[in-house]
Motif scaffolding. Structure first.
Motif, short mmCIF file in Angstrom:
data_model
loop_
_atom_site.label_atom_id
_atom_site.label_comp_id
_atom_site.label_asym_id
_atom_site.label_seq_id
_atom_site.Cartn_x
_atom_site.Cartn_y
_atom_site.Cartn_z
N GLU A 191 0.84 -1.20 0.00
CA GLU A 191 0.00 0.00 0.00
C GLU A 191 0.87 1.25 0.00
O GLU A 191 1.86 1.31 0.73
N ARG A 232 1.26 4.81 1.31
CA ARG A 232 0.77 5.56 2.46
C ARG A 232 1.53 6.87 2.59
O ARG A 232 2.63 7.01 2.07
N SER A 233 0.95 7.77 3.35
CA SER A 233 1.63 9.02 3.73
C SER A 233 2.18 9.77 2.53
O SER A 233 3.27 10.34 2.59
N ALA A 292 -3.86 1.92 -2.85
CA ALA A 292 -3.90 3.09 -1.97
C ALA A 292 -5.35 3.38 -1.64
O ALA A 292 -6.26 3.04 -2.41
N LYS A 328 -5.87 -5.13 4.28
CA LYS A 328 -5.94 -3.74 4.74
C LYS A 328 -7.03 -3.60 5.80
O LYS A 328 -6.81 -2.99 6.85
N ASP A 375 -5.57 -2.30 9.42
CA ASP A 375 -5.66 -0.86 9.69
C ASP A 375 -7.09 -0.38 9.89
O ASP A 375 -7.37 0.35 10.83
#
Length: 159
Positions: free
Chosen positions: A74, A76-77, A111, A135, A139
């Protein structure tokens, strides 16, 4: 701040010296509710998963890659300093993250995003979040938006 499209952004792997800058950049997005916050301690532990974009030696963007399964990572950020959006910096970061996934021989990169058109421009397509149980169970189960998630899932297959 640069306003020219001839901006030369260079992407590199993040290192310990980037932690404070990463923290500030991510925190700015987190305060707007569009990115999960990351503590400096977490950033230090996960620094090897981050890339940064520099313009004239100044970090103006970042992104990370998190493994969710044997064949899935994934993004991220992913974010940029104000004034650098729309100048190709984000696409260079995504290209660097895709290269990292290729190095790890991972064929799928996903994403969760509000910037769907950006990801579509970079070769991703919209998919249902539910196809990523990795995912959801790692999360999403702890996210305050779990039952009212408004992010869109995107996926790109890597050759």
């Amino acid at each position: 701040m640069k306003t020219t499209s001839k901006l030369e952004a260079v992407c590199r792997r993040a290192n310990d010296h980037d932690v404070d800058t990463l923290f500030e950049l991510i925190q700015g997005y987190a305060q707007k509710g569009i990115m999960l916050p990351r503590s400096k301690e977490v950033l230090k532990r996960q620094i090897d998963s981050f890339v940064v974009a520099e313009v004239e030696g100044i970090v103006v963007g970042c992104g990370s890659l998190t493994r969710l399964g044997a064949d899935l990572v994934e993004i991220r950020s992913l974010g940029m300093t104000e004034g650098y959006k729309g100048l190709g910096v984000g696409s260079k970061l995504v290209d660097s993250l895709i290269a990292m996934a290729k190095e790890q021989k991972i064929p799928k990169i996903m994403a969760l995003t509000y910037a769907v058109s950006f990801f579509e421009k970079n070769g991703f397509h919209i998919v249902q979040k539910e196809i990523f149980p990795e995912k959801v169970w790692t999360d999403c189960v702890n996210c305050p938006k779990q039952h009212a998630c408004d992010e869109i899932a995107v996926l790109r297959m890597i050759d």
